[in-house]
Design a protein around this motif. Structure first.
Motif, PDB file in Angstrom:
ATOM      1  N   LYS A   1      17.786 -21.495  12.300  1.00  0.00           N
ATOM      2  CA  LYS A   1      17.439 -21.732  13.743  1.00  0.00           C
ATOM      3  C   LYS A   1      16.283 -20.594  14.204  1.00  0.00           C
ATOM      4  N   ARG A   2      15.471 -20.954  15.255  1.00  0.00           N
ATOM      5  CA  ARG A   2      15.041 -19.968  16.106  1.00  0.00           C
ATOM      6  C   ARG A   2      15.103 -19.878  17.461  1.00  0.00           C
TER       7      ARG A   2
ATOM      8  N   GLU B   1       6.210 -15.972  18.274  1.00  0.00           N
ATOM      9  CA  GLU B   1       6.922 -14.669  18.333  1.00  0.00           C
ATOM     10  C   GLU B   1       8.514 -14.986  18.245  1.00  0.00           C
ATOM     11  N   SER B   2       8.871 -16.387  17.957  1.00  0.00           N
ATOM     12  CA  SER B   2      10.255 -16.724  17.786  1.00  0.00           C
ATOM     13  C   SER B   2      10.982 -16.092  16.872  1.00  0.00           C
ATOM     14  N   LYS B   3      12.475 -15.971  17.255  1.00  0.00           N
ATOM     15  CA  LYS B   3      13.357 -15.130  16.415  1.00  0.00           C
ATOM     16  C   LYS B   3      14.150 -16.262  15.610  1.00  0.00           C
ATOM     17  N   ARG B   4      14.490 -15.780  14.368  1.00  0.00           N
ATOM     18  CA  ARG B   4      15.270 -16.521  13.269  1.00  0.00           C
ATOM     19  C   ARG B   4      16.507 -16.376  13.643  1.00  0.00           C
TER      20      ARG B   4
ATOM     21  N   ILE C   1      16.218 -25.560  14.814  1.00  0.00           N
ATOM     22  CA  ILE C   1      15.154 -25.352  13.715  1.00  0.00           C
ATOM     23  C   ILE C   1      13.891 -25.951  13.872  1.00  0.00           C
ATOM     24  N   ASN C   2      13.891 -26.936  14.984  1.00  0.00           N
ATOM     25  CA  ASN C   2      12.640 -27.081  15.367  1.00  0.00           C
ATOM     26  C   ASN C   2      11.485 -27.800  14.478  1.00  0.00           C
TER      27      ASN C   2
ATOM     28  N   GLY D   1      14.289 -30.622  16.808  1.00  0.00           N
ATOM     29  CA  GLY D   1      13.923 -29.713  18.055  1.00  0.00           C
ATOM     30  C   GLY D   1      14.636 -28.534  18.494  1.00  0.00           C
ATOM     31  N   ALA D   2      14.681 -28.186  19.609  1.00  0.00           N
ATOM     32  CA  ALA D   2      15.762 -27.082  20.062  1.00  0.00           C
ATOM     33  C   ALA D   2      16.427 -27.327  21.140  1.00  0.00           C
ATOM     34  N   LYS D   3      17.654 -26.839  21.475  1.00  0.00           N
ATOM     35  CA  LYS D   3      18.490 -26.919  22.582  1.00  0.00           C
ATOM     36  C   LYS D   3      18.246 -25.967  23.381  1.00  0.00           C
TER      37      LYS D   3
END
Length: 237
Positions: A7-8, A221-224, A148-149, A136-138
């Motif tokens: 996830k990011r 710049e998303s974080k994992r 996970i998007n 997607g993402a919540k």
């Protein structure tokens, strides 16, 4: 596809977030109208309807029922009635199918959809969902979303692909290498860019090659954030 359990974290103020089709960047959604598809003479209103129909290559009547619905949501609901008859390898190929469906949407709406993709610049693209953190993402607070998007990452890949080929008149999309890949009883054919098909030159064609099991798009710049596979099932599956 790699990193299926990763996830990011995405920030609203530095990402392109889409949710409803009538809102900004709503055309990125598979539910968006205005991006019609035609395969072998079959008119399909949305990429969502195409994706759902791909579950049932062995059931052309079910495919017909799905793509004949006036809205993508009713088509999705129609698909749910037959989920027990989904092709057996669906979980293994659904990302590959989604990737192909998005490219069909682009190939047949090259200028309109391509321009929309280009307008996202280099920002991460994220589908906001309160139920589905696989596709997607919540949202976890007012400014951050986690997921996970997969859909957003595929769209970022597609954006890079469009920018690479946007000035060409030769866009050729082959069907994915999947067994029993049929629509209404017929094998899916090679697709040419609809808006440029009359300028197609067989001696100078560009074939778009897919690496279906990897992502190459930027994720900004998303974080994992690691998570267990059990937490990756989404409502759009």
């Amino acid at each position: 596809m790699k990193d299926r359990s990763v996830k990011r974290v995405y920030k609203r103020d530095s990402s392109i977030i889409f949710r409803k089709t009538h809102e900004n960047f709503g055309g990125l959604s598979n539910m968006a109208s205005g991006y019609p598809i035609e395969l072998s003479g079959v008119y399909i209103r949305t990429s969502e309807a195409l994706y759902q129909a791909c579950r049932y290559p062995h059931l052309p009547d079910v495919q017909r029922a799905i793509i004949s619905q006036n809205s993508p949501m009713t088509g999705k609901m129609k698909s749910k009635l037959y989920r027990n008859n989904t092709r057996e390898d669906w979980e293994n190929i659904r990302v590959q199918i989604m990737k192909w469906c998005l490219r069909v949407k682009l190939a047949q709406n090259w200028i309109k959809f391509g321009t929309l993709l280009e307008s996202t610049l280099e920002y991460p693209i994220v589908e906001e969902s309160h139920k589905d953190d696989f596709w997607g993402a919540k949202p976890i607070d007012e400014n951050e979303l986690v997921g996970i998007n997969v859909l957003g990452r595929l769209l970022m890949e597609l954006r890079e692909e469009y920018l690479k080929f946007k000035n060409t008149h030769d866009y050729v999309l082959k069907a994915p290498s999947i067994d029993n890949f049929y629509l209404l009883g017929s094998k899916v054919e090679t697709i040419y860019s609809k808006e440029n098909e009359h300028e197609y030159n067989r001696n100078h064609k560009i074939e778009i090659c897919f690496q279906m099991n990897t992502f190459h798009g930027k994720v900004g710049e998303s974080k994992r954030v690691t998570s267990s596979p059990s937490s990756t099932s989404g409502s759009m599956s």
